[in-house]
Write an enzyme that holds these catalytic residues in place. Structure first.
Site, short mmCIF file in Angstrom:
data_model
loop_
_atom_site.label_atom_id
_atom_site.label_comp_id
_atom_site.label_asym_id
_atom_site.label_seq_id
_atom_site.Cartn_x
_atom_site.Cartn_y
_atom_site.Cartn_z
N ASN A 32 0.86 -1.17 0.00
CA ASN A 32 0.00 0.00 0.00
C ASN A 32 0.90 1.23 0.00
OD1 ASN A 32 -2.27 -1.69 0.19
ND2 ASN A 32 -2.04 -1.81 2.41
N HIS A 87 6.80 -1.78 3.30
CA HIS A 87 6.65 -3.22 3.61
C HIS A 87 5.86 -3.87 2.49
CE1 HIS A 87 3.53 -0.83 5.57
NE2 HIS A 87 2.69 -1.83 5.34
N HIS A 134 3.56 -6.82 1.43
CA HIS A 134 2.69 -7.87 1.95
C HIS A 134 2.77 -9.10 1.05
CE1 HIS A 134 0.05 -5.31 4.66
NE2 HIS A 134 0.50 -4.36 3.87
P1 AMP Z 1 -0.30 -1.14 5.75
O1 AMP Z 1 -1.76 -0.88 5.91
O2 AMP Z 1 0.07 -1.59 4.37
O3 AMP Z 1 0.55 0.00 6.25
O4 AMP Z 1 0.00 -2.40 6.63
C1 AMP Z 1 0.58 -2.36 7.89
C2 AMP Z 1 0.52 -3.76 8.41
O5 AMP Z 1 1.42 -3.86 9.48
C3 AMP Z 1 -0.86 -4.15 8.92
O6 AMP Z 1 -1.33 -5.29 8.19
C4 AMP Z 1 -0.62 -4.45 10.40
O7 AMP Z 1 -1.36 -5.54 10.85
C5 AMP Z 1 0.88 -4.73 10.43
N1 AMP Z 1 1.53 -4.43 11.68
C6 AMP Z 1 1.47 -3.28 12.39
N2 AMP Z 1 2.23 -3.36 13.49
C7 AMP Z 1 2.80 -4.59 13.47
C8 AMP Z 1 3.68 -5.29 14.34
N3 AMP Z 1 4.14 -4.73 15.47
N4 AMP Z 1 4.06 -6.55 14.01
C9 AMP Z 1 3.59 -7.12 12.88
N5 AMP Z 1 2.75 -6.52 12.03
C10 AMP Z 1 2.35 -5.27 12.31
#
Ligand code: AMP
Ligand code: ZN
Length: 137
Positions: free
Chosen positions: A86, A99, A101
């Site tokens: 995203n 990141h 996914h």
């Molecule tokens: P986005 O919406 O693409 O920014 O995705 C962020 C992702 O990071 C989400 O799917 C969250 O569930 C994940 N996330 C946030 N904090 C953590 C964490 N501490 N450990 C693992 N995943 C995380």
């Protein structure tokens, strides 16, 4: 970056379920998985988005993505995967550290492809859209 949650995971200050690591990337389970084995692959250097990531880290990031896809394929044997990220708040980015996914998919899991994210778009003339984009080169 001190206040970045993913930098803190890289630094070992915040726990995560890591599944793969090398000198350039870290891969760990998403804390709110969209499916079993949902992994995030991140560059170890802080970059808010792909366009902020130095070019020398691009290859290692996508090599890491490919490696983790292979791990998931062998370990979980999904029917497919959605792979992507995203970019920006409007597109759903909530963590400001790039990141990727990787979301394993199963037949009949009810989801669609990434094209199914938006339903309100009304298509217009493709030639004019292409022409507009090309003016930015
Ligand atoms: P986005 O919406 O693409 O920014 O995705 C962020 C992702 O990071 C989400 O799917 C969250 O569930 C994940 N996330 C946030 N904090 C953590 C964490 N501490 N450990 C693992 N995943 C995380
Ligand atoms: Zn960061």
């Amino acid at each position: 970056m001190a206040d970045c949650i993913f930098c803190r995971i890289v630094a070992g200050e915040v726990k995560a379920h890591a599944v793969y690591e090398n000198e350039s990337v870290l891969a760990f389970l998403d804390i709110h998985p969209a499916s079993r084995g949902h992994v995030l692959v991140i560059p170890k250097v802080h970059a808010e988005s792909l366009d902020h990531l130095e070019d020398r880290y691009l290859g290692p990031l996508f090599s890491g993505v490919k490696t983790v896809m292979g791990l998931l394929d062998r370990a979980l044997k999904p029917a497919g995967m959605n792979v992507g990220w995203n970019h920006g708040w409007a597109a759903g980015q909530r963590v400001g550290h790039l990141h990727v996914h990787i979301i394993p998919r199963q037949r009949g899991d009810g989801g669609g492809g990434i094209q199914s994210l938006i339903h309100s778009f009304v298509a217009e003339d493709l030639a004019s859209v292409a022409a507009q984009i090309k003016t930015a080169q």
